[in-house]
Design an enzyme around this catalytic site. Structure first.
Site, PDB file in Angstrom:
ATOM      1  N   VAL A  72      -5.908  19.118 -13.709  1.00 45.80           N
ATOM      2  CA  VAL A  72      -5.414  17.991 -14.487  1.00 45.80           C
ATOM      3  C   VAL A  72      -5.166  16.798 -13.575  1.00 45.80           C
ATOM      4  CG1 VAL A  72      -2.980  18.708 -14.298  1.00 45.80           C
ATOM      5  CG2 VAL A  72      -3.703  17.250 -16.214  1.00 45.80           C
ATOM      6  N   HIS A  75      -5.159   9.112 -15.423  1.00 43.81           N
ATOM      7  CA  HIS A  75      -5.806   7.811 -15.276  1.00 43.81           C
ATOM      8  C   HIS A  75      -4.960   6.771 -15.997  1.00 43.81           C
ATOM      9  CE1 HIS A  75      -9.280   9.802 -13.666  1.00 43.81           C
ATOM     10  NE2 HIS A  75      -9.547  10.429 -14.795  1.00 43.81           N
ATOM     11  N   LEU A 136     -11.347  13.344  -7.222  1.00 43.47           N
ATOM     12  CA  LEU A 136     -12.725  13.358  -7.706  1.00 43.47           C
ATOM     13  C   LEU A 136     -13.023  14.650  -8.434  1.00 43.47           C
ATOM     14  CD1 LEU A 136     -15.055  15.105  -5.880  1.00 43.47           C
ATOM     15  CD2 LEU A 136     -14.298  13.476  -4.183  1.00 43.47           C
ATOM     16  N   GLY A 148     -16.757  11.432 -11.720  1.00 44.64           N
ATOM     17  CA  GLY A 148     -16.780  10.685 -10.468  1.00 44.64           C
ATOM     18  C   GLY A 148     -15.461  10.693  -9.728  1.00 44.64           C
ATOM     19  N   CYS A 166      -4.010  17.779  -9.919  1.00 41.88           N
ATOM     20  CA  CYS A 166      -5.127  18.595  -9.434  1.00 41.88           C
ATOM     21  C   CYS A 166      -4.726  20.059  -9.246  1.00 41.88           C
ATOM     22  CB  CYS A 166      -5.704  18.020  -8.152  1.00 41.88           C
ATOM     23  SG  CYS A 166      -6.187  16.288  -8.329  1.00 41.88           S
TER      24      CYS A 166
END
Length: 205
Positions: A72, A75, A136, A148, A166
């Site tokens: 996870v 953004h 990424l 990306g 992450c």
């Protein structure tokens, strides 16, 4: 032929994700590669390896389950996201080489501002000390990449506190603003995309 760079501005995540899937599914051997530079409104994305327990609490930010690798992440405005829609077979680039090229692009950009950053084995992304500054995640379909890299520039980092970024509990997250680097997300996107193009040109050279 170098990738076509598209500057999409601030766009919602879900339609962008769908557009990446559609582009990749419909491309042919002749389709030019593309690089998309975007910002997103606040959103959490949960990768294929994502576990619900890494979402620690509900803070009212939407969650989208997606098909990239990884766990996870968050953004939001002030973070630049660059999507790489590349035919790796045509470029003769392996996935690991692409990951290294992406990480090196961020490292080189930060080095221009006097920041020493590094990659970590087994934990994709770019770190300054113990803190993560870029994340990424990729998906490869029929030899072509999408998804990306995201670089934290000048944003509200507090939503990261509601997740294990992450998948790592207590992972500190930082941004270029913390180092008094005078960059906007737009400027960072322009500069990072140029570093990415240089890396891809070297790999393909």
């Amino acid at each position: 032929m170098p990738p076509v760079v598209k500057r999409l501005g601030r766009v919602d995540y879900q339609p962008t994700f769908q557009a990446m899937q559609d582009f990749t599914a419909s491309r042919t051997a002749e389709t030019p590669d593309e690089i998309w530079i975007v910002e997103h409104p606040p959103v959490y994305t949960l990768g294929q390896a994502g576990k619900p327990e890494h979402i620690l609490r509900d803070v009212g930010i939407p969650l989208v389950k997606i098909d990239r690798g990884g766990q996870v992440t968050y953004h939001g405005p002030g973070q630049v996201v660059i999507y790489l829609l590349l035919d790796l077979s045509r470029l003769k680039i392996k996935v690991r080489e692409l990951v290294t090229a992406i990480e090196q692009s961020v490292i080189d950009l930060l080095a221009e501002y006097g920041i020493t950053a590094e990659r970590r084995d087994g934990a994709p992304g770019v770190y300054v000390g113990e803190a993560k500054i870029a994340a990424l995640g990729l998906r490869i379909r029929n030899g072509c990449s999408y998804h990306g890299v995201s670089l934290n520039v000048d944003m509200d980092l507090s939503p990261f506190a509601a997740i294990n970024p992450c998948g790592y509990a207590g992972l500190k997250v930082i941004q270029t603003k913390d180092f008094n680097i005078p960059l906007t997300a737009h400027e960072a996107g322009e500069q990072l995309s140029q570093h990415l193009l240089q890396q891809l040109d070297q790999k393909n050279g």
